[in-house]
Motif scaffolding. Structure first.
Motif, PDB file in Angstrom:
ATOM      1  N   THR A 217      70.264 -76.174  30.190  1.00  0.00           N
ATOM      2  CA  THR A 217      70.546 -76.214  28.753  1.00  0.00           C
ATOM      3  C   THR A 217      69.431 -76.893  27.965  1.00  0.00           C
ATOM      4  OG1 THR A 217      71.791 -78.290  28.960  1.00  0.00           O
ATOM      5  CG2 THR A 217      73.047 -76.228  29.110  1.00  0.00           C
ATOM      6  N   SER A 218      68.723 -77.840  28.590  1.00  0.00           N
ATOM      7  CA  SER A 218      67.642 -78.551  27.909  1.00  0.00           C
ATOM      8  C   SER A 218      66.375 -78.522  28.758  1.00  0.00           C
ATOM      9  CB  SER A 218      68.040 -80.001  27.622  1.00  0.00           C
ATOM     10  OG  SER A 218      68.125 -80.739  28.825  1.00  0.00           O
ATOM     11  N   ILE A 219      65.274 -78.937  28.145  1.00  0.00           N
ATOM     12  CA  ILE A 219      63.985 -78.883  28.836  1.00  0.00           C
ATOM     13  C   ILE A 219      64.007 -79.745  30.092  1.00  0.00           C
ATOM     14  CG2 ILE A 219      61.515 -79.390  28.637  1.00  0.00           C
ATOM     15  CD1 ILE A 219      61.730 -78.756  25.652  1.00  0.00           C
ATOM     16  N   GLY A 220      64.662 -80.892  30.030  1.00  0.00           N
ATOM     17  CA  GLY A 220      64.726 -81.766  31.195  1.00  0.00           C
ATOM     18  C   GLY A 220      65.400 -81.120  32.383  1.00  0.00           C
ATOM     19  N   ASP A 221      66.281 -80.164  32.129  1.00  0.00           N
ATOM     20  CA  ASP A 221      66.976 -79.472  33.219  1.00  0.00           C
ATOM     21  C   ASP A 221      66.037 -78.618  34.061  1.00  0.00           C
ATOM     22  OD1 ASP A 221      69.429 -80.539  32.505  1.00  0.00           O
ATOM     23  OD2 ASP A 221      69.932 -78.849  31.197  1.00  0.00           O
TER      24      ASP A 221
ATOM     25  N   PRO B 165      51.074 -80.953  29.800  1.00  0.00           N
ATOM     26  CA  PRO B 165      51.020 -82.425  29.893  1.00  0.00           C
ATOM     27  C   PRO B 165      52.281 -83.095  29.356  1.00  0.00           C
ATOM     28  CG  PRO B 165      48.951 -81.553  29.045  1.00  0.00           C
ATOM     29  CD  PRO B 165      49.931 -80.420  29.029  1.00  0.00           C
ATOM     30  N   GLY B 166      52.782 -82.616  28.228  1.00  0.00           N
ATOM     31  CA  GLY B 166      53.983 -83.205  27.650  1.00  0.00           C
ATOM     32  C   GLY B 166      55.222 -82.955  28.474  1.00  0.00           C
ATOM     33  N   LEU B 167      55.264 -81.804  29.132  1.00  0.00           N
ATOM     34  CA  LEU B 167      56.399 -81.490  29.988  1.00  0.00           C
ATOM     35  C   LEU B 167      56.517 -82.539  31.099  1.00  0.00           C
ATOM     36  CD1 LEU B 167      58.623 -79.401  30.574  1.00  0.00           C
ATOM     37  CD2 LEU B 167      56.964 -78.149  31.965  1.00  0.00           C
ATOM     38  N   LYS B 168      55.393 -82.959  31.621  1.00  0.00           N
ATOM     39  CA  LYS B 168      55.382 -83.996  32.667  1.00  0.00           C
ATOM     40  C   LYS B 168      55.658 -85.372  32.083  1.00  0.00           C
ATOM     41  CE  LYS B 168      52.416 -86.131  36.172  1.00  0.00           C
ATOM     42  NZ  LYS B 168      51.078 -86.109  36.838  1.00  0.00           N
ATOM     43  N   ASP B 169      54.945 -85.718  31.006  1.00  0.00           N
ATOM     44  CA  ASP B 169      55.037 -87.077  30.470  1.00  0.00           C
ATOM     45  C   ASP B 169      56.389 -87.360  29.821  1.00  0.00           C
ATOM     46  OD1 ASP B 169      52.432 -87.403  31.302  1.00  0.00           O
ATOM     47  OD2 ASP B 169      51.556 -87.101  29.313  1.00  0.00           O
ATOM     48  N   THR B 170      56.949 -86.371  29.138  1.00  0.00           N
ATOM     49  CA  THR B 170      58.192 -86.588  28.393  1.00  0.00           C
ATOM     50  C   THR B 170      59.434 -86.322  29.228  1.00  0.00           C
ATOM     51  OG1 THR B 170      57.064 -85.998  26.331  1.00  0.00           O
ATOM     52  CG2 THR B 170      59.471 -85.942  26.307  1.00  0.00           C
TER      53      THR B 170
ATOM     54  N   LYS C 111      67.240 -67.570  26.596  1.00  0.00           N
ATOM     55  CA  LYS C 111      67.822 -68.870  26.282  1.00  0.00           C
ATOM     56  C   LYS C 111      66.741 -69.858  25.875  1.00  0.00           C
ATOM     57  CE  LYS C 111      70.663 -72.502  26.547  1.00  0.00           C
ATOM     58  NZ  LYS C 111      71.757 -72.750  25.582  1.00  0.00           N
ATOM     59  N   VAL C 112      66.826 -70.387  24.638  1.00  0.00           N
ATOM     60  CA  VAL C 112      65.944 -71.460  24.189  1.00  0.00           C
ATOM     61  C   VAL C 112      66.512 -72.781  24.689  1.00  0.00           C
ATOM     62  CG1 VAL C 112      65.042 -72.700  22.196  1.00  0.00           C
ATOM     63  CG2 VAL C 112      65.161 -70.202  22.150  1.00  0.00           C
ATOM     64  N   LEU C 113      65.718 -73.529  25.426  1.00  0.00           N
ATOM     65  CA  LEU C 113      66.183 -74.809  25.953  1.00  0.00           C
ATOM     66  C   LEU C 113      66.098 -75.897  24.888  1.00  0.00           C
ATOM     67  CD1 LEU C 113      64.534 -74.713  29.498  1.00  0.00           C
ATOM     68  CD2 LEU C 113      66.894 -74.130  28.871  1.00  0.00           C
ATOM     69  N   ASP C 114      67.143 -76.702  24.800  1.00  0.00           N
ATOM     70  CA  ASP C 114      67.178 -77.801  23.842  1.00  0.00           C
ATOM     71  C   ASP C 114      66.069 -78.808  24.149  1.00  0.00           C
ATOM     72  OD1 ASP C 114      69.422 -76.671  22.663  1.00  0.00           O
ATOM     73  OD2 ASP C 114      70.820 -77.872  23.864  1.00  0.00           O
TER      74      ASP C 114
END
Length: 312
Positions: A160-164, A187-192, A238-241
């Motif tokens: 449901t979200s990017i972290g998933d 980079p942001g996908l890893k750092d955040t 599906k756009v992830l939150d």
């Protein structure tokens, strides 16, 4: 949207390439504060511009038709190009009103901006834009980068979200070439979000048909696709939150030269912003870019009528 249009959109926002410099002439005055009124509907000559991609022309037509209906003298200059063209035109009066995107507008003037939410971005804009410009109320509608999966993938892995996306690791992500280095990209996908087991595939159509096909065909499992793409609906994507606001807000917002400001003009444009949603922008783009090939002016007229925003 075509590759050329996507390229223009990337050029239109400094955050995309990190290559634009902050312009001089900024002020600490509040551009959301009402300017001195010098124009009424009968006397103000409004020239509405747009970037050179279909969504911007649709939005420009919405502004122009609503203001014409309210009694303003309105003309249009659409498909002008990126901000390197539109900002000078707003400055010299060639145009005096634009549908803008608050995040990219902020990053145009302040390449070091860290604001991400709608409120933070708009507050930062108050001190970033020149004192002879004005922003009005933002709409809920946003056209911005998004991490997208197929609905089937979302259902299978509970995404449901990017972290998933950690549930999907390792996976392949498809996006424009710059995405591999952008702060809100790999980079942001890893750092955040702590998601690092990602193979990056460069696809040079900026979320267009090739990117969508790669996602649907499972050549990539995640893709960067803009939030107003009609393919989100037609391909059941599906756009992830983004609860941590990795990607800055990109709300559609009226941007004008203060010389044309009036309470009546603000009321007309703010009423549009109060109604406009991301889902409606998807539908408007589908009308214009999809199989029906509706003219942007006609799509804009239909939307204004449906929303009860035309009085005459």
């Amino acid at each position: 949207m075509s590759k050329a249009s996507r390229s223009t959109r990337i050029l239109a926002g400094a955050v995309a390439l990190g290559a634009l410099v902050t312009l001089g002439g900024c002020s600490t005055s509040d551009p959301t504060k009402a300017a001195t009124e010098t124009n009424s509907a009968g006397g103000a000559n409004i020239v509405v511009g747009s970037f050179n991609f279909p969504e911007s022309e649709i939005l420009g037509n919405i502004y122009a038709l609503a203001l014409t209906d309210a009694g303003f003298n309105v003309s249009t200059k659409f498909n002008l190009g990126p901000r390197q063209t539109t900002i000078p035109a707003l400055t010299d009066g060639s145009i005096n009103l634009m549908p803008e995107y608050n995040g990219n507008l902020l990053f145009y003037y302040d390449t070091t901006a860290t604001a991400r939410t709608t409120d933070d971005v708009d507050n930062a804009l108050k001190t970033a834009i020149p004192s002879d410009f004005q922003i009005l109320n933002p709409s809920a509608a946003e056209d911005k980068d998004a991490y997208v999966v197929t609905q089937a993938t979302a259902d299978k892995y509970g995404l449901t979200s990017i972290g998933d996306l950690s549930k999907l690791e390792p996976f392949t992500l498809g996006a424009n070439p710059q995405f591999g280095e952008l702060p809100y990209g790999i980079p942001g996908l890893k750092d955040t979000y702590g998601v690092s087991q990602v193979t990056f595939t460069s696809i040079e159509d900026y979320g267009g048909p090739a990117t969508v096909k790669a996602l649907v065909d499972n050549a990539v499992q995640v893709a960067d696709i803009y939030t107003t793409s009609p393919d989100l609906v037609t391909e059941n994507l599906k756009v992830l939150d983004d609860p941590k606001h990795l990607i800055a807000s990109q709300n559609v917002i009226p941007f004008l030269n203060k010389s044309i400001y009036s309470t009546q003009l603000a009321d007309v444009l703010n009423a549009i912003s109060a109604k406009l949603t991301t889902e409606q922008l998807i539908a408007l783009r589908d009308q214009v870019e999809g199989s029906s090939k509706t003219q942007p002016e006609t799509a804009a007229q239909d939307w204004l009528t449906k929303e009860g925003l035309l009085k005459n």
